[in-house]
Scaffold this active site. Structure first.
Site, PDB file in Angstrom:
ATOM      1  N   ASP A  73      -1.694   1.046  -6.849  1.00  0.00           N
ATOM      2  CA  ASP A  73      -3.071   1.530  -6.703  1.00  0.00           C
ATOM      3  C   ASP A  73      -3.406   2.505  -7.818  1.00  0.00           C
ATOM      4  OD1 ASP A  73      -4.006   0.176  -4.427  1.00  0.00           O
ATOM      5  OD2 ASP A  73      -2.920   1.544  -3.098  1.00  0.00           O
ATOM      6  N   ASP A 127      -5.800  -5.101   2.218  1.00  0.00           N
ATOM      7  CA  ASP A 127      -5.262  -3.803   1.804  1.00  0.00           C
ATOM      8  C   ASP A 127      -5.851  -2.693   2.667  1.00  0.00           C
ATOM      9  OD1 ASP A 127      -4.208  -1.676   0.377  1.00  0.00           O
ATOM     10  OD2 ASP A 127      -5.285  -2.108  -1.490  1.00  0.00           O
TER      11      ASP A 127
HETATM   12 ZN    ZN Z   1      -4.664  -1.195  -3.145  1.00  0.00          ZN
END
Ligand code: ZN
Length: 195
Positions: free
Chosen positions: A5, A145
């Protein structure tokens, strides 16, 4: 895969890391590095992360003014291209890029932090995508996610998700490797139940 991320403190109210981490991960592992760019300017930085070792790069629908061009640019740099939609963004807006993308990432929390609660109506988006994929005979993968754990992995798998991002429920588990094996098993069993 390892899901990485990337946050820039603008698109989301948080920072994570830059290319040195990608380069380091590449030295330590052969697993594919899936980069989720939660950043305002993916056109500038996607090539930089691909050069550092990203195998898959997803960009947010919400920041791309020329999404078609951005997705092709990622593929031209040699990575798989994904598009991400936030909880408030409709899957219908992706209609004209579904034949281009390698994967669609459906956010099941608002991006920016770990440890949030799964937003249930996200599964309707997954089912819609899976239906369109079948109708149009397309090959993109569906990724999800946010807020995924042992309690909801079965219904997520059944909705049609191919790639599941799991953070907190693995890294806060007493035995992270076992937590992953358990969730894979639950997902496999859920897919074998005929309904
Ligand atoms: Zn992510």
């Amino acid at each position: 895969m390892l899901h990485v991320d990337i946050m820039d403190g603008h698109f989301v109210p948080n920072f994570t890391f830059g290319t040195p981490i990608t380069e380091s991960l590449k030295r330590f592992t052969n697993v594919k590095l899936d980069h989720h760019l939660m950043i305002e300017d993916p056109d500038t930085f996607a090539p930089v992360f691909i050069k550092a070792g990203a195998d898959c790069v997803s960009v947010h629908y919400e920041v791309c003014r020329n999404l078609d061009r951005t997705l092709h640019m990622i593929q031209d740099h040699g990575a798989k291209a994904g598009v991400v939609i936030n909880p408030a963004t409709s899957v219908r807006l992706l209609e004209n890029v579904l034949d281009i993308v390698d994967y669609v990432l459906v956010m099941s929390v608002n991006p920016g932090y770990g440890g949030q609660k799964f937003i249930p109506n996200t599964l309707n988006k997954v089912r819609d995508l899976a239906r369109v994929r079948a109708d149009r005979k397309l090959g993109f993968a569906i990724e999800i996610d946010g807020g995924v754990g042992p309690e909801n992995i079965a219904q997520i798998a059944r909705a049609g998700v191919d790639w599941v991002v799991v953070g907190t429920s693995v890294f806060r588990a007493p035995d992270p490797a076992q937590a992953i094996r358990d969730m894979l098993k639950t997902a496999d069993e859920a897919l074998q139940v005929k309904v």
